[in-house]
Design an enzyme around this catalytic site. Structure first.
Site, short mmCIF file in Angstrom:
data_model
loop_
_atom_site.label_atom_id
_atom_site.label_comp_id
_atom_site.label_asym_id
_atom_site.label_seq_id
_atom_site.Cartn_x
_atom_site.Cartn_y
_atom_site.Cartn_z
N TRP A 1 0.83 -1.21 0.00
CA TRP A 1 0.00 0.00 0.00
C TRP A 1 0.86 1.25 0.00
CZ3 TRP A 1 -4.23 -1.43 -1.85
CH2 TRP A 1 -4.86 -2.62 -1.45
N ASP B 1 -1.40 6.82 6.39
CA ASP B 1 -2.43 5.88 5.96
C ASP B 1 -2.68 4.93 7.13
OD1 ASP B 1 -3.98 3.85 4.92
OD2 ASP B 1 -2.64 3.38 3.25
N LYS C 1 -11.63 -1.73 7.01
CA LYS C 1 -10.70 -2.53 7.81
C LYS C 1 -11.04 -2.47 9.30
CE LYS C 1 -8.20 -3.44 4.10
NZ LYS C 1 -7.31 -2.42 3.56
C1 LIG Z 1 -6.70 -1.93 2.23
C2 LIG Z 1 -5.71 -0.86 2.32
C3 LIG Z 1 -5.64 0.18 1.37
C4 LIG Z 1 -6.53 0.22 0.15
O1 LIG Z 1 -7.81 0.58 0.52
P1 LIG Z 1 -8.98 0.78 -0.54
O2 LIG Z 1 -10.05 1.39 0.30
O3 LIG Z 1 -9.32 -0.57 -1.08
O4 LIG Z 1 -8.50 1.68 -1.61
C5 LIG Z 1 -4.69 1.17 1.54
N1 LIG Z 1 -3.87 1.16 2.60
C6 LIG Z 1 -3.90 0.19 3.53
C7 LIG Z 1 -2.95 0.24 4.69
C8 LIG Z 1 -4.82 -0.85 3.43
O5 LIG Z 1 -4.86 -1.81 4.36
#
Ligand SMILES: *Cc1c(COP(=O)(O)O)cnc(C)c1O
Length: 357
Positions: A102, A169, A193
């Site tokens: 990511w 993030d 998540k």
């Molecule tokens: C799942 C995830 C993403 C991507 O998320 P989307 O909502 O599918 O774009 C980005 N960063 C991390 C740390 C993730 O776990």
């Protein structure tokens, strides 16, 4: 029977969130209308959005500190480009820490906007640790990191001190542990998540960092527009926002982040203790960087795989298979996964040891 759901995302949510959101689809607030068929400008939905935005800041301890919470669309992946669009100056540069798939996705998007410096990367070791020795150039427009690496099972235990804006993030560990959230200037997280269903992304921004790039930003990608329109620039994803609000209320009633962190610590300790003491298994991430949300591990002898897979499936466990880039197993222990579910997995691991030996 409800499964023990270890899915990495979309993931388990509290049972009461499923029940209450199902009810709201049938009859929202006793209005005789479904949540799905009312205007997002109606009083009832505006109240949902306002409460969700306020509760985010309350739970993170960011009320009255110059932050705004937004519920946007496009996933964390769209934030990979909204961040540089809104923060990287024309002819400016940004600094990134590369700790996984990511993080490297975010780096790729930033390169469309200007010089993108990777201060450190754990890629040569298949991202099994968090780099710690690096320096952040103070003339960069911001520093970007990923607090929890969902795929590789590593988690930052501390964050660098820097004078430039700190962007994180937090898709897979937001609301899971107590942090000084005011050290961050921008936090984003795909809801699916740890906060709600897929379809909305939480963005928490310190307003003073915006409007400094000299770029013209299309309205839909401009954080300042979304703030001015109170997160309703266009029709927001009403159902994911409502279900996220229910999850945030559940968390608040539980005692907030400090209360859930205690439980998360217990779950992680229980599972990692088994991974370390059971001779059949080993963890794949560096011990000091282990994630409390996603534990990655493998069988030392793959010939036990068929037996182990059969056993955990029979025990009612779902979603334990590791990501294809790591292999093995990944136990995602997000906020809503009960301690009892971890005990079920640990029991299966012990049972396998007893049968094999
Ligand atoms: C799942 C995830 C993403 C991507 O998320 P989307 O909502 O599918 O774009 C980005 N960063 C991390 C740390 C993730 O776990």
């Amino acid at each position: 029977m409800k499964k023990h759901n270890y899915s990495a995302g979309p993931c388990i949510l509290p049972q009461e969130v499923f029940e209450k959101s199902a009810q709201a689809i049938l009859n929202f607030n006793d209005s005789g209308l479904s949540l799905l068929e009312i205007s997002h400008r109606s009083k009832d939905f505006v109240a949902v959005m306002e409460e969700a935005r306020a509760l985010v800041l309350e739970l993170l301890g960011l009320e009255g500190k110059g932050y705004q919470a937004l519920f946007l669309s496009g996933g964390a992946s769209l934030e990979f480009l909204m961040v540089p669009y809104n923060l990287m100056k024309v002819n400016g540069k940004a600094a990134y820490l590369d700790t996984g798939t990511w993080a490297s996705g975010a780096i790729k998007e930033a390169k469309h906007f200007g010089e993108t410096l990777v201060v450190a990367s754990s890629k040569p070791e298949n991202y099994n640790f968090i780099p710690k020795e690096y320096s952040i150039p103070i003339d960069a427009d911001y520093f970007h990191c990923t607090s929890n690496n969902t795929i590789f099972g590593t988690q930052m235990q501390s964050f660098p001190k820097t004078t430039i804006p700190l962007v994180c993030d937090m898709s897979s560990d937001i609301f899971s542990r107590v942090l000084d959230f005011s050290q961050f200037d921008l936090i984003y997280a795909g809801a699916q998540k740890n906060m709600g269903p897929a379809g909305t992304t939480l963005v928490v921004i310190k307003e003073e960092i915006l409007g400094k790039t000299g770029r013209t930003i299309p309205n839909m990608l401009d954080y300042q527009q979304h703030i001015a329109k109170e997160s309703m620039y266009n029709t927001p994803p009403v159902f994911p926002v409502y279900a996220s609000l229910l999850t945030l209320q559940w968390l608040k009633n539980l005692g907030g982040i400090a209360a859930i962190e205690k439980i998360n610590n217990q779950k992680a300790a229980l599972l990692y203790n088994e991974i370390d003491s059971n001779p059949l298994f080993e963890g794949t991430a560096a011990k000091e960087d282990r994630s409390k949300m996603n534990a990655t591990f493998v069988l030392k002898d793959e010939s036990h795989q068929e037996q182990f897979d059969k056993m955990w499936k029979e025990a009612g466990i779902s979603g334990l298979t590791g990501h294809r880039s790591v292999g093995g197993y990944r136990a995602s222990m997000y906020n809503a996964l009960p301690l009892e579910s971890v005990q079920v997995l640990v029991d299966v691991m012990q049972e396998l040891k007893n049968r094999v030996q």
